[in-house]
Scaffold this motif. Structure first.
Motif, PDB file in Angstrom:
ATOM      1  N   GLN A  28       0.829  -1.198   0.000  1.00 46.11           N
ATOM      2  CA  GLN A  28       0.000   0.000   0.000  1.00 46.11           C
ATOM      3  C   GLN A  28       0.871   1.259   0.000  1.00 46.11           C
ATOM      4  O   GLN A  28       0.609   2.209  -0.739  1.00 46.11           O
ATOM      5  CB  GLN A  28      -0.940   0.009   1.216  1.00 46.11           C
ATOM      6  CG  GLN A  28      -2.065  -0.967   1.123  1.00 46.11           C
ATOM      7  CD  GLN A  28      -2.883  -1.016   2.417  1.00 46.11           C
ATOM      8  OE1 GLN A  28      -2.394  -0.655   3.499  1.00 46.11           O
ATOM      9  NE2 GLN A  28      -4.110  -1.487   2.312  1.00 46.11           N
ATOM     10  N   GLU A  29       1.895   1.242   0.847  1.00 49.29           N
ATOM     11  CA  GLU A  29       2.791   2.392   0.932  1.00 49.29           C
ATOM     12  C   GLU A  29       3.503   2.618  -0.406  1.00 49.29           C
ATOM     13  O   GLU A  29       3.640   3.754  -0.866  1.00 49.29           O
ATOM     14  CB  GLU A  29       3.806   2.200   2.054  1.00 49.29           C
ATOM     15  CG  GLU A  29       3.202   2.310   3.442  1.00 49.29           C
ATOM     16  CD  GLU A  29       4.175   1.929   4.562  1.00 49.29           C
ATOM     17  OE1 GLU A  29       5.316   1.502   4.259  1.00 49.29           O
ATOM     18  OE2 GLU A  29       3.780   2.079   5.727  1.00 49.29           O
ATOM     19  N   GLN A  30       3.943   1.525  -1.036  1.00 45.88           N
ATOM     20  CA  GLN A  30       4.601   1.629  -2.340  1.00 45.88           C
ATOM     21  C   GLN A  30       3.635   2.160  -3.387  1.00 45.88           C
ATOM     22  O   GLN A  30       4.005   2.998  -4.202  1.00 45.88           O
ATOM     23  CB  GLN A  30       5.168   0.259  -2.759  1.00 45.88           C
ATOM     24  CG  GLN A  30       5.937   0.279  -4.061  1.00 45.88           C
ATOM     25  CD  GLN A  30       7.199   1.148  -3.997  1.00 45.88           C
ATOM     26  OE1 GLN A  30       7.794   1.331  -2.955  1.00 45.88           O
ATOM     27  NE2 GLN A  30       7.568   1.702  -5.141  1.00 45.88           N
ATOM     28  N   SER A  31       2.393   1.681  -3.370  1.00 43.51           N
ATOM     29  CA  SER A  31       1.384   2.143  -4.325  1.00 43.51           C
ATOM     30  C   SER A  31       1.095   3.627  -4.133  1.00 43.51           C
ATOM     31  O   SER A  31       0.976   4.385  -5.107  1.00 43.51           O
ATOM     32  CB  SER A  31       0.087   1.350  -4.182  1.00 43.51           C
ATOM     33  OG  SER A  31       0.290   0.011  -4.567  1.00 43.51           O
ATOM     34  N   ILE A  32       0.954   4.049  -2.879  1.00 46.26           N
ATOM     35  CA  ILE A  32       0.700   5.459  -2.575  1.00 46.26           C
ATOM     36  C   ILE A  32       1.870   6.317  -3.047  1.00 46.26           C
ATOM     37  O   ILE A  32       1.683   7.366  -3.681  1.00 46.26           O
ATOM     38  CB  ILE A  32       0.426   5.665  -1.068  1.00 46.26           C
ATOM     39  CG1 ILE A  32      -0.936   5.060  -0.707  1.00 46.26           C
ATOM     40  CG2 ILE A  32       0.482   7.122  -0.688  1.00 46.26           C
ATOM     41  CD1 ILE A  32      -1.205   4.994   0.786  1.00 46.26           C
ATOM     42  N   LYS A  33       3.094   5.846  -2.743  1.00 52.45           N
ATOM     43  CA  LYS A  33       4.292   6.577  -3.149  1.00 52.45           C
ATOM     44  C   LYS A  33       4.344   6.688  -4.682  1.00 52.45           C
ATOM     45  O   LYS A  33       4.615   7.759  -5.223  1.00 52.45           O
ATOM     46  CB  LYS A  33       5.538   5.875  -2.621  1.00 52.45           C
ATOM     47  CG  LYS A  33       6.827   6.580  -2.928  1.00 52.45           C
ATOM     48  CD  LYS A  33       8.000   5.830  -2.325  1.00 52.45           C
ATOM     49  CE  LYS A  33       9.322   6.481  -2.695  1.00 52.45           C
ATOM     50  NZ  LYS A  33      10.465   5.719  -2.213  1.00 52.45           N
ATOM     51  N   GLN A  34       4.072   5.596  -5.385  1.00 55.00           N
ATOM     52  CA  GLN A  34       4.093   5.590  -6.848  1.00 55.00           C
ATOM     53  C   GLN A  34       3.016   6.514  -7.400  1.00 55.00           C
ATOM     54  O   GLN A  34       3.263   7.260  -8.348  1.00 55.00           O
ATOM     55  CB  GLN A  34       3.875   4.155  -7.352  1.00 55.00           C
ATOM     56  CG  GLN A  34       4.153   3.961  -8.815  1.00 55.00           C
ATOM     57  CD  GLN A  34       5.640   4.114  -9.127  1.00 55.00           C
ATOM     58  OE1 GLN A  34       6.498   3.854  -8.303  1.00 55.00           O
ATOM     59  NE2 GLN A  34       5.936   4.548 -10.337  1.00 55.00           N
ATOM     60  N   GLU A  36       1.697   9.151  -5.908  1.00 51.93           N
ATOM     61  CA  GLU A  36       2.087  10.530  -5.632  1.00 51.93           C
ATOM     62  C   GLU A  36       3.157  11.006  -6.624  1.00 51.93           C
ATOM     63  O   GLU A  36       3.119  12.143  -7.096  1.00 51.93           O
ATOM     64  CB  GLU A  36       2.586  10.670  -4.194  1.00 51.93           C
ATOM     65  CG  GLU A  36       1.472  10.571  -3.166  1.00 51.93           C
ATOM     66  CD  GLU A  36       1.972  10.516  -1.714  1.00 51.93           C
ATOM     67  OE1 GLU A  36       3.204  10.365  -1.512  1.00 51.93           O
ATOM     68  OE2 GLU A  36       1.132  10.640  -0.810  1.00 51.93           O
ATOM     69  N   GLN A  37       4.116  10.128  -6.951  1.00 56.75           N
ATOM     70  CA  GLN A  37       5.149  10.487  -7.921  1.00 56.75           C
ATOM     71  C   GLN A  37       4.533  10.721  -9.302  1.00 56.75           C
ATOM     72  O   GLN A  37       4.858  11.689  -9.987  1.00 56.75           O
ATOM     73  CB  GLN A  37       6.214   9.388  -7.998  1.00 56.75           C
ATOM     74  CG  GLN A  37       7.137   9.341  -6.800  1.00 56.75           C
ATOM     75  CD  GLN A  37       8.117   8.161  -6.874  1.00 56.75           C
ATOM     76  OE1 GLN A  37       7.934   7.245  -7.672  1.00 56.75           O
ATOM     77  NE2 GLN A  37       9.139   8.208  -6.035  1.00 56.75           N
ATOM     78  N   SER A  40       2.637  13.933  -9.301  1.00 60.20           N
ATOM     79  CA  SER A  40       3.559  15.059  -9.303  1.00 60.20           C
ATOM     80  C   SER A  40       4.128  15.305 -10.696  1.00 60.20           C
ATOM     81  O   SER A  40       4.184  16.440 -11.173  1.00 60.20           O
ATOM     82  CB  SER A  40       4.691  14.800  -8.299  1.00 60.20           C
ATOM     83  OG  SER A  40       5.647  15.821  -8.352  1.00 60.20           O
TER      84      SER A  40
END
Length: 170
Positions: A28-34, A36-37, A40
Motif C-alpha cells: 500500500q505504501e509503495q502504491s501510494i508513493k508511486q 504521488e510520484q 507530481s
C-alpha cells in the motif's frame, strides 16, 4: 517430524498474519508513493504545457498585432502614393491642356497653311514625346509606391513564418 500443538499453530498463524499484514502495508505504501510520484510528474508536465501554450498564444497575439500595424503602415504608404500619382496625373493633364490652348491660339493666328501644318506636327511630336516621358515616369513612380507599400507586409510575412516555425522545431 515436528509435532504441532495448538500453541505452536497459534504462533505460526500469528507470525504469518503479521508477515502478510506487513506485506500488504508495504504494498500500500509503495502504491501510494508511486501514485504521488505519478501525480507530481503529471502536474509538472501539465504546468509546463500550459505555460508553453500561454507563451505561444502571447507570441501569436504579438505577431497578429504587428501584422495589423504593418497592414496599416502599408495602406498609409499606398494611399500617399496614390495621392502623389493623382497629383502627377492632374499636373500632366493641366500641362497638356495649357499646351493645347497655346497651340490652338497659334493655329488661329497662323498666316499660311504651311505654318498650320508645322505647328500641328510640332504639337503632335512634342505631345507624343511628353506622353511617353510622363507614362514612363508614372510607371516608375507606381513601381516605387508598390514596392514601398509591400515592404512592411513582406517583413511581417517573414517574421510570421519564423514565429510559426518555432513551435514546430521545438
Amino acid at each position: 517430524m515436528t509435532k504441532f500443538t495448538p500453541k505452536s499453530l497459534e504462533i505460526v498463524t500469528t507470525q504469518a498474519k503479521e508477515q502478510y499484514e506487513g506485506l500488504v502495508k508495504a504494498g500500500q505504501e509503495q502504491s501510494i508513493k508511486q501514485f504521488e510520484q505519478t501525480a507530481s510528474v503529471a502536474k509538472e508536465q501539465f504546468e509546463k504545457t500550459t505555460a508553453q501554450l500561454l507563451k505561444g498564444y502571447e507570441d501569436l497575439q504579438a505577431t497578429s498585432k504587428a501584422n495589423v500595424e504593418a497592414l496599416v503602415e502599408s495602406s498609409t504608404i499606398a494611399a500617399k502614393g496614390a495621392e502623389d500619382l493623382s497629383r502627377e496625373v492632374v499636373a500632366f493633364s493641366q500641362s497638356v491642356l495649357d499646351k493645347t490652348i497655346t497651340t490652338g491660339k497659334a493655329l488661329l493666328t497662323a498666316k499660311s497653311l504651311q505654318e498650320v501644318v508645322e505647328l500641328q506636327n510640332s504639337f503632335l511630336k512634342s505631345s507624343f514625346d511628353a506622353f511617353v516621358a510622363e507614362a514612363t515616369r508614372i510607371q516608375e513612380l507606381s513601381v516605387k509606391v508598390t514596392n514601398d507599400a509591400l515592404a512592411p507586409l513582406s517583413t511581417r510575412v517573414s517574421a510570421t513564418v519564423e514565429t510559426l516555425k518555432k513551435p514546430l522545431a521545438a
